[in-house]
Design a protein around this motif. Sequence first.
Motif, PDB file in Angstrom:
ATOM      1  N   ALA A  61      40.275  39.338  29.363  1.00 46.57           N
ATOM      2  CA  ALA A  61      39.945  40.495  30.195  1.00 46.57           C
ATOM      3  C   ALA A  61      40.200  40.178  31.668  1.00 46.57           C
ATOM      4  N   ILE A  62      39.844  38.981  32.090  1.00 44.87           N
ATOM      5  CA  ILE A  62      40.074  38.573  33.482  1.00 44.87           C
ATOM      6  C   ILE A  62      41.560  38.536  33.782  1.00 44.87           C
ATOM      7  N   ASP A  89      49.625  46.654  40.766  1.00 49.56           N
ATOM      8  CA  ASP A  89      49.261  47.681  41.746  1.00 49.56           C
ATOM      9  C   ASP A  89      49.677  47.266  43.154  1.00 49.56           C
ATOM     10  N   ARG A 110      43.907  40.269  32.259  1.00 52.71           N
ATOM     11  CA  ARG A 110      44.398  41.655  32.293  1.00 52.71           C
ATOM     12  C   ARG A 110      44.102  42.312  33.640  1.00 52.71           C
ATOM     13  N   VAL A 111      42.910  42.095  34.142  1.00 51.30           N
ATOM     14  CA  VAL A 111      42.524  42.693  35.418  1.00 51.30           C
ATOM     15  C   VAL A 111      43.369  42.117  36.551  1.00 51.30           C
ATOM     16  N   ARG A 112      43.595  40.813  36.540  1.00 50.46           N
ATOM     17  CA  ARG A 112      44.422  40.184  37.579  1.00 50.46           C
ATOM     18  C   ARG A 112      45.854  40.682  37.519  1.00 50.46           C
ATOM     19  N   ASN A 113      46.406  40.805  36.293  1.00 49.28           N
ATOM     20  CA  ASN A 113      47.775  41.303  36.162  1.00 49.28           C
ATOM     21  C   ASN A 113      47.889  42.743  36.654  1.00 49.28           C
ATOM     22  N   ARG A 114      46.897  43.562  36.323  1.00 51.47           N
ATOM     23  CA  ARG A 114      46.906  44.946  36.775  1.00 51.47           C
ATOM     24  C   ARG A 114      46.826  45.011  38.304  1.00 51.47           C
ATOM     25  N   ALA A 115      46.021  44.135  38.902  1.00 52.01           N
ATOM     26  CA  ALA A 115      45.904  44.100  40.363  1.00 52.01           C
ATOM     27  C   ALA A 115      47.232  43.689  40.997  1.00 52.01           C
TER      28      ALA A 115
END
Length: 96
Positions: A61-62, A72, A64-69
């Motif tokens: 999950a961490i 963006d 995924r969030v970093r990749n999405r950031a």
Amino acid sequence: MGFGGHVMDMITRMKQNRELRPSVKLKSRREKLYNDFNSGIIKKNDQFNFKTLTGKELDEAIIRVRNRAKKDKIKEIIFTILASLLVFTLLFILII
């Protein structure tokens, strides 16, 4: 020879004018929300059920969030570059 009547009218008028200010209106909205919370519309004792993750799921999950950031941030940079190129092109065309 009393001065009480019109002085009290002036004081109440000043108080009413203070209550019409935007900051006071915002404060009263916050108080209303707080009172709704305390009146039982939103119950304090409601248990929130948060999803529990294992160590591996948490790491995924961490990531995924970093990749999405990162994605963006890249999109924002590209948008900024394209927008500035467009503005400079329009300015150049208008000058010529």
